[in-house]
Design an enzyme around this catalytic site. Structure first.
Site, short mmCIF file in Angstrom:
data_model
loop_
_atom_site.label_atom_id
_atom_site.label_comp_id
_atom_site.label_asym_id
_atom_site.label_seq_id
_atom_site.Cartn_x
_atom_site.Cartn_y
_atom_site.Cartn_z
N ASN A 10 38.17 34.08 38.63
CA ASN A 10 38.19 33.47 37.30
C ASN A 10 39.22 32.34 37.34
OD1 ASN A 10 38.30 32.81 34.62
ND2 ASN A 10 39.31 34.69 33.96
N LYS A 12 39.85 30.26 35.13
CA LYS A 12 40.39 29.94 33.79
C LYS A 12 40.36 28.43 33.58
CE LYS A 12 43.14 34.08 34.14
NZ LYS A 12 44.13 34.93 33.53
N HIS A 96 36.69 38.36 27.70
CA HIS A 96 37.99 38.29 28.39
C HIS A 96 39.09 38.39 27.33
CE1 HIS A 96 41.36 36.87 30.74
NE2 HIS A 96 40.64 37.11 31.82
N GLU A 98 41.78 36.91 26.99
CA GLU A 98 42.29 35.62 26.50
C GLU A 98 41.36 35.06 25.42
OE1 GLU A 98 42.76 33.76 30.33
OE2 GLU A 98 44.41 35.14 30.76
N GLU A 168 40.56 45.49 32.42
CA GLU A 168 41.66 44.54 32.58
C GLU A 168 42.78 44.87 31.60
OE1 GLU A 168 40.26 40.77 34.68
OE2 GLU A 168 40.19 40.39 32.54
N GLY A 174 47.90 38.05 34.59
CA GLY A 174 48.73 36.87 34.76
C GLY A 174 50.22 37.15 34.73
N SER A 214 46.45 40.89 37.93
CA SER A 214 47.36 40.63 39.05
C SER A 214 46.90 41.28 40.35
CB SER A 214 48.79 41.05 38.69
OG SER A 214 49.24 40.31 37.56
C1 PEP Z 1 41.78 37.49 34.84
O1 PEP Z 1 41.79 36.30 34.63
O2 PEP Z 1 40.81 38.15 34.47
C2 PEP Z 1 42.90 38.09 35.57
C3 PEP Z 1 42.83 39.35 35.90
O3 PEP Z 1 43.96 37.26 35.88
P1 PEP Z 1 45.15 37.58 36.94
O4 PEP Z 1 44.49 38.02 38.19
O5 PEP Z 1 45.88 36.28 37.07
O6 PEP Z 1 46.00 38.65 36.35
#
Ligand code: PEP
Length: 261
Positions: A10, A12, A96, A98, A168, A174, A214
């Protein structure tokens, strides 16, 4: 039932078209032999056409990070499923955290989008997860189960390989703060159990549940070794092609082929 793992990037709101070209050119020859893992790359709208074009003769799935559930009309700033299909997009991220937290998408919107993606033959990757406060106050399962139930109410009865869920935990996204493999396994196994109750064994045993938060080359192996984690949805550690390739390689080696689970 064996589930083919998936590793999904992803990006983003990152990368120009030129950077997307370089990245895609770097991963394509390296994933040619990765037939034990589905690879998807969720890229910004501006890069979608180019990434779809570059990946069309490969096994890499070009995916969108967002879309709207209506097909056309007065929805300024939005992109529809037929528009994505038109340029060869195969998958979409839905819900997601976000989009839920920053752009106010609620369970209703996420459910409708998931239904529309399924109708059109796009693979939805449906994200669910709890905040730190919800986890600390024992509200975690209410939140996650509510998110999943609303989606399952809205959709018809897809086969297990037509939809993907991603657990998630919001506090891990992040932040560099990864869930322990045990916590991630606990949540994904509860999610699979709920899907079993809501649908049936066949669906629950074949649907893929990814972990996101992460994930990186240093922790991918212990996460995907967990019984109910079928791969990853990765932000930060997917931005460099070399790092994403390491995640793909680890997933391919550790998880496939899987004997009857
Ligand atoms: C994500 O964008 O879904 C995500 C898990 O980001 P990160 O791996 O940076 O935590």
């Amino acid at each position: 039932m064996a589930r083919k793992p998936m590793m999904a990037a992803n990006w983003k709101m990152n990368k120009t078209v030129r950077e997307a070209q370089d990245y895609t050119a770097a991963i394509l020859p390296r994933v040619e032999d990765s037939d034990g893992v589905d690879v998807a790359v969720f890229v910004p709208f501006t890069c979608l056409g180019e990434v779809a074009r570059m990946t069309e003769d490969s096994s890499v799935i070009a995916g969108a990070q967002n879309f709207y559930y209506e097909d056309s009309g007065s929805f300024t700033g939005e992109v529809s499923v037929p528009m994505l299909r038109d340029i060869g997009i195969g998958a979409v991220i839905v819900g997601h955290s976000e989009r839920r937290e920053i752009f106010g998408e609620d369970d209703e919107m996420v459910a409708r989008k998931t239904a529309r993606a399924l109708e059109a033959g796009l693979l939805p990757v449906v994200c669910v997860g709890e905040t730190k406060e919800e986890r600390d106050s024992d509200g975690m399962w209410d939140k996650i189960s509510g998110q999943i139930k609303r989606v399952m109410e809205e959709i018809d009865e897809p086969a297990g390989d037509e939809i993907v869920f991603a657990y998630e935990p919001i506090w891990a996204i992040g932040t560099g703060d990864t869930a322990t493999p045990e916590d991630a396994q606990d949540a994904t196994s509860q999610i699979r159990g709920l899907l079993r109750d809501l649908r049936d064994d066949e669906f629950a045993d074949s649907v893929r549940i990814l972990y996101g938060g992460s994930m990186k080359p240093e922790n991918v192996e212990e996460l995907i070794a967990q019984e109910d984690i079928d791969g990853g949805l990765v932000g930060g550690a997917s931005l460099e092609a070399e790092s994403f390739i390491k995640l793909i390689d680890a997933t391919q080696e550790d998880n496939w082929p899987v004997e009857d689970q």
